[in-house]
Design an enzyme around this catalytic site. Structure first.
Site, short mmCIF file in Angstrom:
data_model
loop_
_atom_site.label_atom_id
_atom_site.label_comp_id
_atom_site.label_asym_id
_atom_site.label_seq_id
_atom_site.Cartn_x
_atom_site.Cartn_y
_atom_site.Cartn_z
N GLU A 1 1.16 -1.23 0.32
CA GLU A 1 0.05 -0.12 -0.28
C GLU A 1 1.01 1.71 0.38
O GLU A 1 0.94 2.08 0.98
CB GLU A 1 -0.98 -0.08 1.40
CG GLU A 1 -1.96 -1.14 0.99
CD GLU A 1 -2.93 -0.59 2.26
OE1 GLU A 1 -2.64 -0.52 3.06
OE2 GLU A 1 -4.61 -1.97 1.87
N GLU B 1 -6.35 -8.22 -0.24
CA GLU B 1 -6.81 -7.68 0.30
C GLU B 1 -7.93 -7.81 0.47
O GLU B 1 -8.04 -6.85 -0.59
CB GLU B 1 -6.06 -7.27 1.43
CG GLU B 1 -3.92 -7.25 2.11
CD GLU B 1 -3.39 -5.93 2.99
OE1 GLU B 1 -5.13 -5.58 3.60
OE2 GLU B 1 -2.73 -5.43 2.93
C1 BG6 Z 1 -4.88 -3.04 4.53
C2 BG6 Z 1 -3.23 -2.80 5.31
O1 BG6 Z 1 -4.70 -1.46 4.39
O2 BG6 Z 1 -6.10 -2.67 5.31
C3 BG6 Z 1 -3.66 -4.64 6.31
O3 BG6 Z 1 -2.19 -3.26 5.08
C4 BG6 Z 1 -5.11 -3.59 7.71
O4 BG6 Z 1 -2.60 -3.98 7.38
C5 BG6 Z 1 -6.17 -3.52 6.86
O5 BG6 Z 1 -4.75 -4.43 8.39
C6 BG6 Z 1 -6.89 -3.75 7.31
O6 BG6 Z 1 -6.92 -2.67 8.36
P1 BG6 Z 1 -7.42 -2.59 9.76
O7 BG6 Z 1 -7.16 -1.19 10.31
O8 BG6 Z 1 -8.82 -3.04 10.02
O9 BG6 Z 1 -6.52 -4.05 10.31
#
Ligand code: BG6
Length: 488
Positions: A197, A386
């Protein structure tokens, strides 16, 4: 029809959010080791000691003031120190991933385990061995990993030594680290991603309330040096072996205009340019897009772009585009609509969508739309690194977790992804975020859970770290076994 036979299915985690073992195996501290956790949609803060002895805080990903030092305080529970203790449980965890049928797996390599004190401090062999062991386990189960080199966790040593990413010196440090990884793990890994990211510094401006020109300048500088470092890594990997694929990774979300007012349409497109395409284009097309000039002018930015940087960017275009997608958001020039939250960004709520417990819009159609946008724009293979739902889970007295909400979210997104693939989108894999519960990046909570595997650990540090299979574990196993056909 359906997904191609060699489509990669799996899950994604990251070193600092899952491993724990923060002071073991020769690892040096990273900034997140000093971060307290925060409630939903509140900023996660780093606590430090000022030169005059007083305490201070800054949001994660910001710098502590000159003269201040990182320090751990007894009144704070640091969730990343133990996290899910993957550092000691990786064999059992990877065995469970294999039981679900994973054909791929994404994690990051902790820079602080490999070069804890930079090139100058030398390679930490114990750290190198740890990832050999992790990748050997993957190989044992025929899991073909896609590995991220950097996920917000450079050693704080760099910040203290020369200001980390504010210095060009960081490019050489990163390239040395990446080259070591390409060489060391070539037997197990042939698909890499450079910076997780990479755009988050620009995207999180509203969430982190970053508006001061100096802070904005710092974000652009950091991103430029990372873009150049990434391009140089692509070139080096290809020189080593043309079969190594090195992709980039950009945080994605779908941006809509809240109303049909052309000004809202323009604003939403501009938000896509600023938050996504600026970095995506630089890495996939090898040069900054034409609208960068507008961004630099608006933000009063000057960048140290050398002629060699431009050559490296052109010669080191990413082989594929990795991206995350969780949600969509709306933009408006009107004073209307309820303010909404999201993945490190703010926007306006969409009245047609449902929202998660953390206020993130659930939008599978946006996922399909976004896949088409990326496919049309870059015309190169895509990899969804993701996607997932952060939620509170309840464990029953029989140690079961009935996470039907997570299954519903993932089913809808996989269905949308399938439609996009059938319509010609060139997507080669999908890894759901946080396939085993881990520490949230934005809030530092353990109780915000994404996994198919429950880890008994809460925000206060209470728990046995026991692993439990959620209902979604059995569901995803069926999905993978049927190559995405059986989503019931
Ligand atoms: C992504 C990141 O943007 O979102 C992760 O790469 C992160 O590291 C994921 O954990 C989910 O976000 P959060 O804030 O719910 O952990």
């Amino acid at each position: 029809m359906g997904f191609p036979n060699d489509f990669l299915w799996g899950g994604s985690i990251s070193a600092a959010q899952v491993e724990g073992g923060w002071n073991e195996g020769g690892r040096s501290p990273v900034q997140i080791d000093y971060a307290a956790s925060s409630p939903a949609n509140k900023l996660r803060m780093i606590h430090y000691r000022n030169a005059d002895g007083s305490r201070g805080t800054v949001p994660v990903f910001s710098h502590i003031p000159k003269g201040a030092t990182y320090e751990l305080f007894d009144d704070i529970h640091y969730t990343n120190h133990v996290a899910s203790d993957f550092y000691h449980h990786y064999k059992d965890d990877i065995a469970m991933f294999a039981e679900m049928g994973f054909t791929t797996f994404n994690t990051s390599i902790s820079w602080a385990r490999i070069y804890p004190y930079g090139v100058e401090g030398g390679v930490n062999q114990e750290g190198v061995e740890f990832y050999h062991n992790v990748f050997k386990e993957c190989q044992k189960y025929n899991i073909d990993p896609v590995i991220t080199l950097y996920k917000y966790d450079e050693p704080v040593y760099f910040e203290q030594k020369f200001g980390a990413w504010q210095s060009r010196q960081m490019i050489d440090e990163f390239v040395a680290f990446a080259s070591l990884c390409f060489e060391e793990y070539k037997e197990y890994v042939n698909k890499w991603m450079t910076f997780n990211e990479i755009n988050i510094g620009l995207m999180c401006r509203s969430f982190h309330n970053i508006s001061h020109t100096t802070q904005v300048q710092e974000k652009y500088t950091e991103i430029h040096y990372q873009i150049v470092a990434a391009a140089r890594c692509v070139k080096i990997a290809h020189e080593m072996d043309r079969n190594i694929q090195v992709g980039c990774m950009v945080a994605g979300y779908c941006v809509y205009p809240l109303t049909s007012d052309p000004k809202d349409v323009m604003l939403s497109y501009k938000t896509f340019q600023d938050n996504f395409a600026y970095c995506g284009d630089a890495m996939m097309r090898g040069e900054y897009p034409t609208f960068s000039k507008r961004m630099w002018e608006e933000d009063h930015i000057t960048l140290d772009i050398s002629q060699q940087d431009q050559i490296d960017m052109l010669e080191g275009k990413a082989d594929f585009l990795g991206f995350s997608y969780y949600m969509s958001s709306c933009m408006t020039t009107h004073d209307e609509g309820e303010k909404g939250n999201g993945n490190m960004m703010m926007g306006t709520k969409n009245p047609y969508l449902k929202y998660s417990d953390w206020g993130w819009a659930m939008d599978p159609t946006g996922f399909k739309y976004f896949l088409h946008v990326l496919n049309d724009r870059y015309n190169k293979p895509l990899f969804d690194v993701e996607n997932g739902l952060g939620a509170y889970d309840q464990v029953t007295s029989e140690d079961q977790i009935h996470d039907s909400y997570r299954i519903d979210y993932l089913r809808d997104h996989i269905q949308a992804m399938k439609e996009a693939v059938e319509e010609g989108v060139d997507l080669f894999g999908y890894t759901t975020w946080g396939c085993i519960d881990l520490v949230s990046a934005s809030t530092g909570q353990n109780d915000k859970r994404y996994g198919f595997i429950y880890v008994d650990m809460n925000d206060k540090g209470e728990g046995s770290l026991k692993r439990l299979k959620k209902d979604s574990f059995y569901w995803y196993k069926k999905v993978i076994a049927s190559n995405g056909e059986d989503l019931d």
